[in-house]
Design a protein around this motif. Sequence first.
Motif, PDB file in Angstrom:
ATOM      1  N   UNK A 294       0.820  -1.205   0.000  1.00  0.00           N
ATOM      2  CA  UNK A 294       0.000   0.000   0.000  1.00  0.00           C
ATOM      3  C   UNK A 294       0.858   1.262   0.000  1.00  0.00           C
ATOM      4  N   UNK A 295       1.941   1.246   0.763  1.00  0.00           N
ATOM      5  CA  UNK A 295       2.828   2.407   0.738  1.00  0.00           C
ATOM      6  C   UNK A 295       3.410   2.592  -0.655  1.00  0.00           C
ATOM      7  N   UNK A 296       3.709   1.461  -1.290  1.00  0.00           N
ATOM      8  CA  UNK A 296       4.316   1.544  -2.611  1.00  0.00           C
ATOM      9  C   UNK A 296       3.320   2.044  -3.651  1.00  0.00           C
ATOM     10  N   UNK A 297       2.044   1.808  -3.423  1.00  0.00           N
ATOM     11  CA  UNK A 297       1.022   2.347  -4.335  1.00  0.00           C
ATOM     12  C   UNK A 297       1.093   3.869  -4.355  1.00  0.00           C
ATOM     13  N   UNK A 298       1.284   4.454  -3.180  1.00  0.00           N
ATOM     14  CA  UNK A 298       1.389   5.910  -3.093  1.00  0.00           C
ATOM     15  C   UNK A 298       2.622   6.394  -3.859  1.00  0.00           C
TER      16      UNK A 298
ATOM     17  N   UNK B 170       4.149   4.887  -6.427  1.00  0.00           N
ATOM     18  CA  UNK B 170       3.989   4.723  -7.876  1.00  0.00           C
ATOM     19  C   UNK B 170       2.900   5.626  -8.449  1.00  0.00           C
ATOM     20  N   UNK B 171       1.886   5.881  -7.646  1.00  0.00           N
ATOM     21  CA  UNK B 171       0.772   6.648  -8.175  1.00  0.00           C
ATOM     22  C   UNK B 171       0.994   8.141  -8.131  1.00  0.00           C
ATOM     23  N   UNK B 172       1.707   8.619  -7.111  1.00  0.00           N
ATOM     24  CA  UNK B 172       1.700  10.058  -6.882  1.00  0.00           C
ATOM     25  C   UNK B 172       3.042  10.730  -6.654  1.00  0.00           C
ATOM     26  N   UNK B 173       4.136   9.977  -6.598  1.00  0.00           N
ATOM     27  CA  UNK B 173       5.399  10.649  -6.315  1.00  0.00           C
ATOM     28  C   UNK B 173       6.225  10.903  -7.578  1.00  0.00           C
TER      29      UNK B 173
ATOM     30  N   UNK C 183      11.347  11.929  -5.628  1.00  0.00           N
ATOM     31  CA  UNK C 183      10.736  11.424  -4.403  1.00  0.00           C
ATOM     32  C   UNK C 183      10.794   9.904  -4.363  1.00  0.00           C
TER      33      UNK C 183
ATOM     34  N   UNK D 256       7.812  13.703   1.849  1.00  0.00           N
ATOM     35  CA  UNK D 256       6.563  14.303   2.322  1.00  0.00           C
ATOM     36  C   UNK D 256       6.060  13.745   3.650  1.00  0.00           C
TER      37      UNK D 256
ATOM     38  N   UNK E  38      -4.761   7.464   0.921  1.00  0.00           N
ATOM     39  CA  UNK E  38      -3.598   8.011   1.619  1.00  0.00           C
ATOM     40  C   UNK E  38      -3.315   9.384   1.058  1.00  0.00           C
TER      41      UNK E  38
ATOM     42  N   UNK F 119      -1.535  15.770  -2.438  1.00  0.00           N
ATOM     43  CA  UNK F 119      -1.657  14.707  -3.428  1.00  0.00           C
ATOM     44  C   UNK F 119      -2.294  13.507  -2.754  1.00  0.00           C
TER      45      UNK F 119
ATOM     46  N   UNK G 162      -3.671   9.342  -3.070  1.00  0.00           N
ATOM     47  CA  UNK G 162      -3.711   8.066  -3.770  1.00  0.00           C
ATOM     48  C   UNK G 162      -4.829   7.223  -3.172  1.00  0.00           C
TER      49      UNK G 162
ATOM     50  N   UNK H 263      -6.318   3.767  -2.666  1.00  0.00           N
ATOM     51  CA  UNK H 263      -5.797   2.397  -2.717  1.00  0.00           C
ATOM     52  C   UNK H 263      -6.808   1.460  -3.346  1.00  0.00           C
TER      53      UNK H 263
ATOM     54  N   UNK I  74      -0.250  -2.342  -8.307  1.00  0.00           N
ATOM     55  CA  UNK I  74       1.134  -1.867  -8.439  1.00  0.00           C
ATOM     56  C   UNK I  74       1.576  -1.936  -9.890  1.00  0.00           C
TER      57      UNK I  74
ATOM     58  N   UNK J 235      -0.090   0.961 -11.786  1.00  0.00           N
ATOM     59  CA  UNK J 235       0.480   2.280 -11.507  1.00  0.00           C
ATOM     60  C   UNK J 235       1.930   2.405 -11.956  1.00  0.00           C
TER      61      UNK J 235
ATOM     62  N   UNK K  21      -3.672   7.126 -10.567  1.00  0.00           N
ATOM     63  CA  UNK K  21      -2.428   7.884 -10.625  1.00  0.00           C
ATOM     64  C   UNK K  21      -2.371   8.805 -11.838  1.00  0.00           C
TER      65      UNK K  21
END
Lengths: 236, 236
Positions: free
Chosen positions: A145-149, A151-154, A158, A236, B72, B78, B80, B82, B148, B151, B196
């Motif tokens: 789930x952290x990795x989704x953030x 890949x999706x938004x950073x 970052x 962030x 998140x 920004x 994301x 999930x 994953x 994204x 994303x």
Amino acid sequence: MPSPAAAIAQKAYAHPMTAPRWGDEAESRSPIDVVARLGIVASYARNAEIFGEDQAADHLYIVLSGAVRICKLLGDGRRQIETFCLAGDVFGWEMEPRHRFSAEAVSECKVVRIKRTILFSRAADDAELAHALWALTASELGRAQSHLLVLGRKTAQERVATFLLDMAARAGSGQGTSGIEVTLPMSRQDIADFLGLTIETVSRTLTHLEEISAIALPSSRRVVLRDGAALRRLNS
Amino acid sequence: MPSPAAAIAQKAYAHPMTAPRWGDEAESRSPIDVVARLGIVASYARNAEIFGEDQAADHLYIVLSGAVRICKLLGDGRRQIETFCLAGDVFGWEMEPRHRFSAEAVSECKVVRIKRTILFSRAADDAELAHALWALTASELGRAQSHLLVLGRKTAQERVATFLLDMAARAGSGQGTSGIEVTLPMSRQDIADFLGLTIETVSRTLTHLEEISAIALPSSRRVVLRDGAALRRLNS
DNA sequence: CGATCGTTTGATATTGATCAACTCAAGTGG
DNA sequence: CCACTTGAGTTGATCAATATCAAACGATCG
């Protein structure tokens, strides 16, 4: 509390009197030697496939040394690495009978294999083991789930900063005079496929982070985190 | 086999003689009515927060109607998403004592709340419940891992196509003469934050898919999948 | 009927991808 | 011990996908 991996290794192989202990002792001594006695140890060469997508999932693996990448492929060859498994990490554990991803050795590596059936049947009447297996799945989920953030938004910067901080926290390498030094076991291509970038962008971003002296690159696989605060700001 | 959600609802509230059954019957009758009797039902208005990041995680929720987004946030706003939870989906279930994400009502929605402590203590000596909870976590993990790949490696077109096919499979809407019709409960912004992308790219991509007659858009929230094969081709 | 919110469309900017050349380190065999 | 090879990484020039900025459109609601 022992790590999930430790609990699983113990459960799977414990004998009443000779149960080796792993976990508490692992930090101080060498966990590798302890676990190596427990089960079937297998070695894999750099880039060797440990298991493939859709293959029968009848083992769980614990990394003893080296690193493993867990990945998915798209029809045209695009690749997404879901996670890197370092010493002590568990992989290959799934509910379904077939793997939904493949596992490959990032570097020369050793892993212990534990039969899925053993774990599965024991978990049925061993609440503690069942809990350990569940905890394992839950922590994987948290990581995903952290990795989704990421890949999706950073942004690229970052992503790389997040990756370096994460690797430093996990590999927990030496505290040099000028920062934390991390040795990356994987290639730039692996990093790119993990972060959803290209190899060139990863390279350029590392160079840029060096230019602003957030990091130093004594060699291509070694990174010194000079300015942790700057990296964390990019997080962030 | 009943769904994980069904098993959990049953376990949490089952009385020896009056245990309501959910799952097998759910398909044929109205699962909403059955579950509504089981626990504390709460309603939320569009965009209401059900729980926030870092808040105490002391309930598990099952969606009865409407849709919920799990998200998140990054420091600068920004976002994301999930996953989206539709009727029958479970959310808010975690190992740690605090939520690692927030949950908000996408549309007017009803959910059942089940106390975490009840489930946790019962799971300790109820292998079947423990298994259901674990299965739940595992299926979440599977969903996250597939996302994953979306994204990290898919183009805007592929992301939107994947999303539409997924929604069609889950919401399983009406088979019209000219394709499967799906009613999207979420806004373009929600879709963008899930995939994303930006809201404009989502809109343009939908328009483009309509132009190549892969889909039709009778209204902005209703999508008819005209050419499933074309969409699946974009899915690799 | 006007205000508002969500959506679409258009023009332009930017990030990161692509294509290509070059560097560097580590073998390998003569 | 030294060309030669090879694979990984870096750097540069250009391109394309998507973001950003901005305006128009269209439903819904008071």
